[in-house]
Design a protein around this motif. Structure first.
Motif, PDB file in Angstrom:
ATOM      1  N   ASN A 203       0.807  -1.222   0.000  1.00  0.00           N
ATOM      2  CA  ASN A 203       0.000   0.000   0.000  1.00  0.00           C
ATOM      3  C   ASN A 203       0.837   1.266   0.000  1.00  0.00           C
ATOM      4  O   ASN A 203       0.399   2.299  -0.499  1.00  0.00           O
ATOM      5  N   GLU A 204       2.033   1.209   0.585  1.00  0.00           N
ATOM      6  CA  GLU A 204       2.845   2.415   0.691  1.00  0.00           C
ATOM      7  C   GLU A 204       3.304   2.932  -0.666  1.00  0.00           C
ATOM      8  O   GLU A 204       3.593   4.112  -0.820  1.00  0.00           O
ATOM      9  N   LEU A 205       3.410   2.060  -1.648  1.00  0.00           N
ATOM     10  CA  LEU A 205       3.841   2.475  -2.979  1.00  0.00           C
ATOM     11  C   LEU A 205       2.668   2.788  -3.897  1.00  0.00           C
ATOM     12  O   LEU A 205       2.874   3.233  -5.027  1.00  0.00           O
ATOM     13  N   GLY A 206       1.456   2.571  -3.424  1.00  0.00           N
ATOM     14  CA  GLY A 206       0.285   2.788  -4.264  1.00  0.00           C
ATOM     15  C   GLY A 206       0.137   4.225  -4.733  1.00  0.00           C
ATOM     16  O   GLY A 206      -0.175   4.486  -5.897  1.00  0.00           O
ATOM     17  N   VAL A 220       8.519   0.209 -14.859  1.00  0.00           N
ATOM     18  CA  VAL A 220       9.013  -1.101 -15.293  1.00  0.00           C
ATOM     19  C   VAL A 220       9.519  -1.941 -14.131  1.00  0.00           C
ATOM     20  O   VAL A 220       9.689  -3.165 -14.269  1.00  0.00           O
ATOM     21  N   GLY A 221       9.771  -1.312 -12.982  1.00  0.00           N
ATOM     22  CA  GLY A 221      10.263  -2.064 -11.845  1.00  0.00           C
ATOM     23  C   GLY A 221      10.654  -1.160 -10.694  1.00  0.00           C
ATOM     24  O   GLY A 221      10.608   0.069 -10.797  1.00  0.00           O
ATOM     25  N   ILE A 222      11.017  -1.798  -9.590  1.00  0.00           N
ATOM     26  CA  ILE A 222      11.440  -1.096  -8.378  1.00  0.00           C
ATOM     27  C   ILE A 222      12.797  -1.633  -7.975  1.00  0.00           C
ATOM     28  O   ILE A 222      13.029  -2.851  -7.979  1.00  0.00           O
ATOM     29  N   ALA A 223      13.724  -0.742  -7.641  1.00  0.00           N
ATOM     30  CA  ALA A 223      15.074  -1.148  -7.274  1.00  0.00           C
ATOM     31  C   ALA A 223      15.486  -0.505  -5.958  1.00  0.00           C
ATOM     32  O   ALA A 223      14.924   0.509  -5.540  1.00  0.00           O
ATOM     33  N   ALA A 224      16.462  -1.093  -5.305  1.00  0.00           N
ATOM     34  CA  ALA A 224      16.998  -0.544  -4.063  1.00  0.00           C
ATOM     35  C   ALA A 224      18.446  -0.986  -3.915  1.00  0.00           C
ATOM     36  O   ALA A 224      18.826  -2.067  -4.380  1.00  0.00           O
ATOM     37  N   LEU A 225      19.256  -0.146  -3.285  1.00  0.00           N
ATOM     38  CA  LEU A 225      20.625  -0.545  -3.017  1.00  0.00           C
ATOM     39  C   LEU A 225      20.625  -1.659  -1.975  1.00  0.00           C
ATOM     40  O   LEU A 225      21.316  -2.665  -2.123  1.00  0.00           O
ATOM     41  N   VAL A 226      19.820  -1.486  -0.918  1.00  0.00           N
ATOM     42  CA  VAL A 226      19.663  -2.514   0.111  1.00  0.00           C
ATOM     43  C   VAL A 226      18.200  -2.913   0.169  1.00  0.00           C
ATOM     44  O   VAL A 226      17.315  -2.058   0.229  1.00  0.00           O
ATOM     45  N   GLY A 227      17.943  -4.210   0.130  1.00  0.00           N
ATOM     46  CA  GLY A 227      16.581  -4.712   0.199  1.00  0.00           C
ATOM     47  C   GLY A 227      16.399  -5.632   1.377  1.00  0.00           C
ATOM     48  O   GLY A 227      17.176  -6.561   1.579  1.00  0.00           O
ATOM     49  N   GLY A 228      15.365  -5.351   2.162  1.00  0.00           N
ATOM     50  CA  GLY A 228      15.050  -6.201   3.304  1.00  0.00           C
ATOM     51  C   GLY A 228      13.727  -6.906   3.097  1.00  0.00           C
ATOM     52  O   GLY A 228      13.021  -7.213   4.053  1.00  0.00           O
ATOM     53  N   VAL A 229      13.384  -7.131   1.847  1.00  0.00           N
ATOM     54  CA  VAL A 229      12.104  -7.741   1.524  1.00  0.00           C
ATOM     55  C   VAL A 229      12.284  -9.255   1.467  1.00  0.00           C
ATOM     56  O   VAL A 229      13.034  -9.774   0.638  1.00  0.00           O
ATOM     57  N   ASP A 230      11.585  -9.969   2.333  1.00  0.00           N
ATOM     58  CA  ASP A 230      11.673 -11.423   2.390  1.00  0.00           C
ATOM     59  C   ASP A 230      10.671 -12.009   1.413  1.00  0.00           C
ATOM     60  O   ASP A 230       9.468 -12.005   1.662  1.00  0.00           O
ATOM     61  N   GLU A 237       3.873  -6.542  -5.069  1.00  0.00           N
ATOM     62  CA  GLU A 237       2.503  -6.252  -5.474  1.00  0.00           C
ATOM     63  C   GLU A 237       2.098  -4.895  -4.917  1.00  0.00           C
ATOM     64  O   GLU A 237       2.052  -4.701  -3.700  1.00  0.00           O
ATOM     65  N   VAL A 238       1.849  -3.956  -5.796  1.00  0.00           N
ATOM     66  CA  VAL A 238       1.486  -2.599  -5.399  1.00  0.00           C
ATOM     67  C   VAL A 238      -0.027  -2.434  -5.506  1.00  0.00           C
ATOM     68  O   VAL A 238      -0.616  -2.715  -6.552  1.00  0.00           O
ATOM     69  N   VAL A 239      -0.633  -1.972  -4.427  1.00  0.00           N
ATOM     70  CA  VAL A 239      -2.080  -1.832  -4.361  1.00  0.00           C
ATOM     71  C   VAL A 239      -2.473  -0.371  -4.547  1.00  0.00           C
ATOM     72  O   VAL A 239      -1.951   0.518  -3.866  1.00  0.00           O
ATOM     73  N   SER A 240      -3.396  -0.119  -5.455  1.00  0.00           N
ATOM     74  CA  SER A 240      -3.857   1.242  -5.718  1.00  0.00           C
ATOM     75  C   SER A 240      -4.749   1.725  -4.580  1.00  0.00           C
ATOM     76  O   SER A 240      -5.678   1.021  -4.175  1.00  0.00           O
ATOM     77  N   PRO A 241      -4.485   2.934  -4.054  1.00  0.00           N
ATOM     78  CA  PRO A 241      -5.338   3.469  -2.985  1.00  0.00           C
ATOM     79  C   PRO A 241      -6.674   4.001  -3.520  1.00  0.00           C
ATOM     80  O   PRO A 241      -7.557   4.341  -2.747  1.00  0.00           O
TER      81      PRO A 241
END
Length: 262
Positions: A203-206, A220-230, A237-241
């Motif tokens: 929801n935070e990226l919606g 096209v995508g989401i990137a990060a230098l450090v990722g803590g996503v398990d 999955e991005v949910v529209s608000p």
């Protein structure tokens, strides 16, 4: 007296002319078509030159030299950056990583490490036209990617999300394919700030997604230098608000948080 003054003026004019010629020659050399100004650790460029001329005294090893603009050879930006990131994460729950992204040495490594990792995952600069900073901490990293792409002969723009008014700041992204970037993207239950996006059900990226779509661009995508996503699959999955609809986007991280802490 008049002759002495005239001679002095002539000498001064001659010196000024010599300096002007030297400056012009220097300018001509620095703007040679296709040439990059070599960068690297302090004193390393001189060491390389000395080694090539046979006058190297061994004070600085040529192996320390990092040439971000060279067309020949390859340097492992990710490998050089990893110990710096490990040190930054040591005994810290979270870091904006600004001590790295604003550092004269690490910044260049970050830009190339992100591009290299994206390419390894099948997403090259040719697949997106701009990179957007999701947080203020990601902005210098987006700029580092722009410079790294330029050194590779690629055109890449950067922009940032406006955290006050729902819009973007930067060049227009209308009709473009964009990559969204964060310094550290985690699903842990940190409070969301302008320095960190936490992921709980996407929801935070919606809101960011809806703003990008309103600007006429496609993510096209989401990137990060450090990722803590398990996750077992590298997707978010991005949910529209607005209407509750969802969109699955690929997630690419240069470093896995857990691996860095092991």
């Amino acid at each position: 007296m008049h002759n002495e003054h005239a001679a002095h003026e002539h000498e001064h004019h001659h010196d000024h002319h010599d300096h002007g010629d030297a400056h012009a020659c220097s300018h001509e050399t620095s703007t040679t078509v296709g040439a990059f100004r070599k960068t690297g650790a302090r004193g390393a460029q001189a060491a390389v030159s000395a080694s090539a001329s046979g006058t190297d005294d061994g004070a600085t090893s040529a192996s320390e030299f990092i040439d971000f603009g060279a067309s020949e050879g390859f340097f492992d930006a990710r490998g050089q950056l990893e110990p710096m990131v490990r040190e930054e994460l040591h005994d810290r729950a979270f870091s904006e990583l600004l001590s790295l992204s604003l550092d004269h040495h690490a910044s260049g490594l970050i830009g190339h490490a992100l591009l290299d990792t994206l390419e390894d995952q099948g997403l090259s600069v040719g697949d997106f036209d701009a990179v957007g900073a999701l947080t203020t901490a990601a902005l210098p990293m987006a700029c580092a990617m722009v410079h790294a792409a330029s050194m590779r002969g690629e055109d890449l723009d950067a922009f940032m999300m406006d955290f006050v008014f729902p819009s973007i700041k930067g060049p227009s992204i209308a009709g473009k394919h964009v990559l969204m970037l964060d310094a550290w993207l985690s699903e842990k239950s940190y409070v969301q700030t302008s320095s960190l996006v936490t992921l709980r059900n996407g929801n935070e990226l919606g809101l960011d997604l809806s703003i990008i779509e309103h600007e006429g661009a496609h993510i096209v995508g989401i990137a990060a230098l450090v990722g803590g996503v398990d996750m077992t699959e590298p997707n978010i999955e991005v949910v529209s608000p607005v209407d509750g609809s969802s969109q699955v986007l690929p997630f690419i991280r240069v470093f896995d948080e857990q691996q860095l802490r092991d």
